[in-house]
Design a protein around this motif. Structure first.
Motif, PDB file in Angstrom:
ATOM      1  N   ASN A  56       0.799  -1.219   0.000  1.00  0.00           N
ATOM      2  CA  ASN A  56       0.000   0.000   0.000  1.00  0.00           C
ATOM      3  C   ASN A  56       0.835   1.274   0.000  1.00  0.00           C
ATOM      4  N   PHE A  57       2.079   1.171  -0.429  1.00  0.00           N
ATOM      5  CA  PHE A  57       2.879   2.374  -0.631  1.00  0.00           C
ATOM      6  C   PHE A  57       2.389   3.110  -1.877  1.00  0.00           C
ATOM      7  N   ARG A  58       2.389   4.424  -1.783  1.00  0.00           N
ATOM      8  CA  ARG A  58       2.153   5.253  -2.967  1.00  0.00           C
ATOM      9  C   ARG A  58       3.398   6.101  -3.219  1.00  0.00           C
ATOM     10  N   ALA A  59       3.403   6.759  -4.365  1.00  0.00           N
ATOM     11  CA  ALA A  59       4.475   7.708  -4.677  1.00  0.00           C
ATOM     12  C   ALA A  59       3.877   8.812  -5.534  1.00  0.00           C
ATOM     13  N   ALA A  60       4.581   9.914  -5.651  1.00  0.00           N
ATOM     14  CA  ALA A  60       4.124  11.026  -6.479  1.00  0.00           C
ATOM     15  C   ALA A  60       5.314  11.643  -7.189  1.00  0.00           C
ATOM     16  N   SER A  61       5.076  12.171  -8.383  1.00  0.00           N
ATOM     17  CA  SER A  61       6.135  12.856  -9.122  1.00  0.00           C
ATOM     18  C   SER A  61       5.580  14.118  -9.755  1.00  0.00           C
ATOM     19  N   LEU A  62       6.438  15.115  -9.888  1.00  0.00           N
ATOM     20  CA  LEU A  62       6.043  16.389 -10.470  1.00  0.00           C
ATOM     21  C   LEU A  62       5.919  16.261 -11.981  1.00  0.00           C
ATOM     22  N   ALA A  63       4.800  16.762 -12.517  1.00  0.00           N
ATOM     23  CA  ALA A  63       4.601  16.746 -13.968  1.00  0.00           C
ATOM     24  C   ALA A  63       4.764  18.132 -14.574  1.00  0.00           C
TER      25      ALA A  63
END
Length: 650
Positions: A56-63
Motif C-alpha cells: 500500500n505504498f504510494r508515490a508522487a512525481s512532479l509533472a
C-alpha cells in the motif's frame, strides 16, 4: 536525462489490496483472467495478509507547474494505475483529473494560460503512446495523434501555440518530427523526416524559430541538430566522424538564444555541464571540478539561474548556477537519495522536483531560491508503516576477475535476524542503467520481515562511473559483466554475515538476461533465479524487438546480421545453455512487451522444463515491459514471496 530500466521495477512500484481476486473456500487466492499462471502453487491468503501493508505504498512525481498560479500537476496512483492530479498548494488535496485503466504519463500545462494540458497514454503497456488534450473548462479529452503509432510527449513552444513531438507513423521505425496546435488537431504536420528511432526534440529557441533536437545512436554517441520550425530543414551542429565518440545527455537554449547549455562527455570521462556559443560552437566547461555525471538541467524562465543535478556515486546532488557569474549559489542540503525532474515555475523563484530516498517514497517538493525554503507538496501513503526505521543503503565494492573494482548497494535486515543471512542479488536493466539508493517499496518486506539481505550490483556497462566503464560490456565483452557477478559471489563467501549457500539472483529486462546467465554459468552457487521480461536469446530478441529500437540495441549488443557476431550471440545466449540451469526458475513477462517480446519468455520456459527443472511462469495479457497495474503487481509480489520462501529460505 538518461533512459534506464531497473529490475524489480514492478516490485518497487507504488501500490491497495486488489479487488479482482476471489478468495476460494480453500483460503487461497484466484488470479484474474488476464493472468496466465503455470507451475505456481496456489497462493494462500495468509501471504496476502502478511504483506498487505507493504503493498500500500504510494508515490508522487512532479509533472508540470501552472504558468500563472502556484499550482502543479502531479502523477500518483489512487486506484490501479498512476493518473494526473492537480495540487493547488503545498500538502494540498490531490484532485484526480484522469481516470483510465491504463497509466497516464506527463501532464504538461499549456505554458502561457494553463487552461488545458497535454498528456500521453498507451494501451496494455505496448508503449505506442498517444497524446491527448484535457480541457479544464469542460473536462473533455481530445485525441491529438493517430491512435496507432508510437508518439513522444513533445515540447511546448515558448508562445504556447504549438508542440513538437516525434512519431513513427510514417515507417513504423523512424522518429519523424511533427508540429501541432493542440487546440486544433487538424494542424498536425510532418515537418522533418529522419532515419532511426533515436531522434527527439529538446528545446525551442526563445523566438520559436528553431528547434533543438538530438539524434541518439547509443549511450556513448549522440548528436545535436537545429530544425527550422517553419521549413523543417535540419542542420547538424555537432560534427560527426571525429576520433572521439561524444554523448549529449541534454541541451537547452540560453535566454538570449545565442548559446546552449549542454550536458556532454566531450573531452571528458564524465558528463559535464558546458555553455556552447552557437556562433563558434566552442564549449566552455562549467563543472570541470565535479568528477561525476551531470544528469539533469533546467533553466529558469528569466535565464538567470540554471539548476542541475549530479550523480555522485549513485546519490543525487542539487546545484544552482548563476548564469551571469557562472558561479554556484549555496543551497540547503537535501536528504541522501535521488532528485528527479527539476522544473522551474515561471515566477523564477520556485524550483520543483521529485525526491526519493531509502526511507521516503517519492514525493514532490519545491525550493524557493530567494529564501532557500523547502516546501513539501505531497505526502504519499506508506501503508501505515513508519518508514524512518527502514534500512539504509550501504555502498560496497569488490574486485572482479580482471582487477576492476565493481560496486553496488547492500540493504541489510534488522538486527532481530541473527546468523548468516540469505542473499538476493538484484541486477538492473539497461544495460546502461545504474542501481541507486532509493525507496525499495515492497522489497522492504523481504528485508524487514523475511530477514534477507538484498544487493544491487552495478556491473561493468553501468552508467555513472565514466564512459570507459560504460563500454566494458559491449559486443564480444558481454560475458565480462556476468563474471562481475561471479566475483560478487566470491565476495559474499567472505562476509561473515552473509550465507553463500543461500543466494537467489534476479533481474528485469537486461537484468533478466543477467539472471539467466548467472543461472547457466554458476548453477551450483545459487538456489534459484527470477527472470522478469528478460532476454533469453540475443538473436531472436534483436530480430523481433520493435523496429524503432532495433538499431539502437545492435550498437550495444552487437549486430546479429554479422556472421561472427551472430555466432557469438548464439553461443552466450541462455537459451542455448539452458541445460546448465539446475535450480528453480521463475519467469515473468507481459504479453504486449515491445522491447523484449514475449517469445523470449516462452522459449526459455519450454526449454528449461524439458530438463525437468521446476519453472514458475506468470504472464499478464494486459501488460508490457514490466507490470504497471496494481492488481498485477500484487499477484506478482505474492508469487515472488512464495518462490523466495520455497527456494531460498527453506
Amino acid at each position: 536525462m538518461r533512459f534506464f530500466s531497473k529490475f524489480f521495477a514492478t516490485l518497487l512500484a507504488v501500490v491497495l489490496l486488489p479487488a479482482f481476486m476471489a478468495v476460494a473456500q480453500t483460503q487461497t487466492i484466484t488470479p484474474g483472467d488476464n493472468l496466465v499462471v503455470e507451475g505456481i502453487p496456489p497462493i494462500p491468503v495468509s501471504i496476502v495478509q502478511s504483506v498487505e501493508r507493504y503493498t500500500n505504498f504510494r508515490a508522487a512525481s512532479l509533472a508540470s507547474w501552472h504558468p500563472k498560479r502556484r499550482e502543479m500537476l502531479i502523477s500518483t496512483r489512487f486506484a490501479d494505475t498512476p493518473q494526473v492530479h492537480l495540487v493547488k498548494s503545498p500538502l494540498g488535496a490531490r484532485k484526480q483529473l484522469t481516470f483510465f485503466p491504463e497509466r497516464v504519463a506527463g501532464g504538461r500545462f499549456q505554458p502561457t494560460q494553463g487552461e488545458y494540458f497535454v498528456f500521453s497514454k498507451d494501451i496494455g503497456g505496448n508503449e505506442f503512446s498517444q497524446n491527448y488534450r484535457y480541457d479544464f473548462a469542460t473536462g473533455d479529452i481530445t485525441l491529438l495523434t493517430d491512435g496507432k503509432s508510437k508518439n513522444s510527449g513533445g515540447i511546448w513552444s515558448n508562445k504556447g501555440d504549438r508542440i513538437i513531438y516525434t512519431s513513427t507513423r510514417r515507417t513504423g521505425k523512424d522518429n519523424d518530427f511533427y508540429i501541432i496546435d493542440p487546440l486544433d488537431p487538424k494542424t498536425n504536420k510532418l515537418i522533418t523526416q529522419v532515419e532511426g528511432g533515436g531522434w527527439g526534440p529538446l528545446d525551442w529557441a526563445p523566438d520559436d524559430s528553431k528547434i533543438l533536437a538530438i539524434e541518439y545512436v547509443s549511450v556513448n554517441e549522440s548528436y545535436l541538430w537545429l530544425l527550422d520550425a517553419a521549413s523543417g530543414e535540419k542542420k547538424l551542429i555537432t560534427p560527426k566522424g571525429g576520433k572521439e565518440k561524444v554523448s549529449y545527455g541534454g541541451a537547452i537554449f540560453s535566454k538570449d538564444g545565442k548559446g546552449l547549455y549542454v550536458v556532454t562527455d566531450k573531452e571528458s570521462e564524465f558528463q559535464r555541464l558546458a555553455y556552447v556559443d552557437l556562433a563558434t560552437m566552442q564549449p566552455t566547461y562549467l563543472t570541470t571540478d565535479i568528477k561525476w555525471d551531470v544528469e539533469d538541467i533546467d533553466l529558469s524562465d528569466d535565464g538567470k539561474n540554471l539548476a542541475f543535478v549530479t550523480n555522485e556515486d549513485g546519490t543525487s546532488v542539487l546545484h544552482l548556477l548563476d548564469t551571469a557569474t557562472r558561479k554556484e549559489k549555496p543551497l540547503p542540503k537535501l536528504p541522501v537519495g535521488q532528485v528527479l525532474g527539476t522544473n522551474w515555475h515561471k515566477n523564477n523563484e520556485d524550483l520543483g522536483f521529485t525526491l526519493v530516498s531509502a526511507r521516503s517514497t517519492a514525493d514532490v517538493y519545491s525550493l524557493n531560491i530567494r529564501t532557500n525554503k523547502i516546501e513539501r507538496w505531497t505526502e504519499s501513503e506508506t501503508g501505515g508503516i513508519n518508514t524512518a526505521n527502514f534500512t539504509d543503503a550501504q555502498l560496497i565494492r569488490w574486485k572482479s576477475f580482471d582487477g576492476k573494482t565493481i560496486s553496488g548497494f547492500m540493504y541489510r535486515p534488522p538486527s532481530k535476524f541473527t546468523g548468516k543471512r540469505p542473499v538476493i542479488i538484484d541486477i538492473h536493466g539497461g544495460p546502461e542503467a545504474q542501481s541507486r539508493p532509493g525507496f525499495l517499496g515492497r522489497l522492504n518486506y523481504i528485508i524487514n520481515e523475511l530477514g534477507v539481505t538484498v544487493i544491487f550490483p552495478n556491473v561493468r556497462g553501468s552508467s555513472g562511473y565514466g564512459k570507459t566503464f560504460l563500454q566494458l560490456d559491449n559486443g564480444f565483452k558481454r560475458e565480462d559483466s556476468v563474471k562481475d557477478i561471479g566475483a560478487l559471489l566470491d565476495w559474499i563467501s567472505t562476509q561473515p554475515q552473509l550465507d553463500k549457500d543461500r543466494v537467489l539472483v534476479t533481474g528485469g529486462s537486461y537484468g533478466g538476461y543477467m539472471s539467466l546467465a548467472v543461472a547457466t554459468n554458476y548453477p551450483e552457487r545459487i538456489r534459484a533465479s527470477i527472470n522478469i521480461v528478460g532476454i533469453s536469446n540475443f538473436v531472436t530478441f534483436l530480430e523481433r524487438t520493435e523496429g524503432y529500437r532495433r538499431d539502437l540495441r545492435r550498437v550495444e549488443y552487437g549486430d546479429e546480421r554479422d556472421p561472427k557476431m551472430r555466432e557469438f550471440l548464439l553461443k552466450i545466449s541462455p537459451l542455448n545453455n539452458a541445460s546448465r540451469i539446475k535450480k528453480p526458475l521463475f519467469v515473468i513477462h507481459g504479453k504486449n512487451d515491445p522491447r523484449v517480446p514475449l517469445n523470449e519468455a516462452e522459449q526459455i520456459v519450454a526449454t528449461v522444463r524439458k530438463n525437468n527443472i521446476p519453472v514458475w511462469y506468470l504472464m499478464a495479457k494486459d501488460e508490457g515491459h514490466g507490470f504497471s497495474k496494481k492488481r498485477n503487481i500484487d499477484f506478482q509480489f505474492y508469487a515472488t514471496i512464495m518462490f523466495i520462501q520455497e527456494n531460498l529460505l527453506k
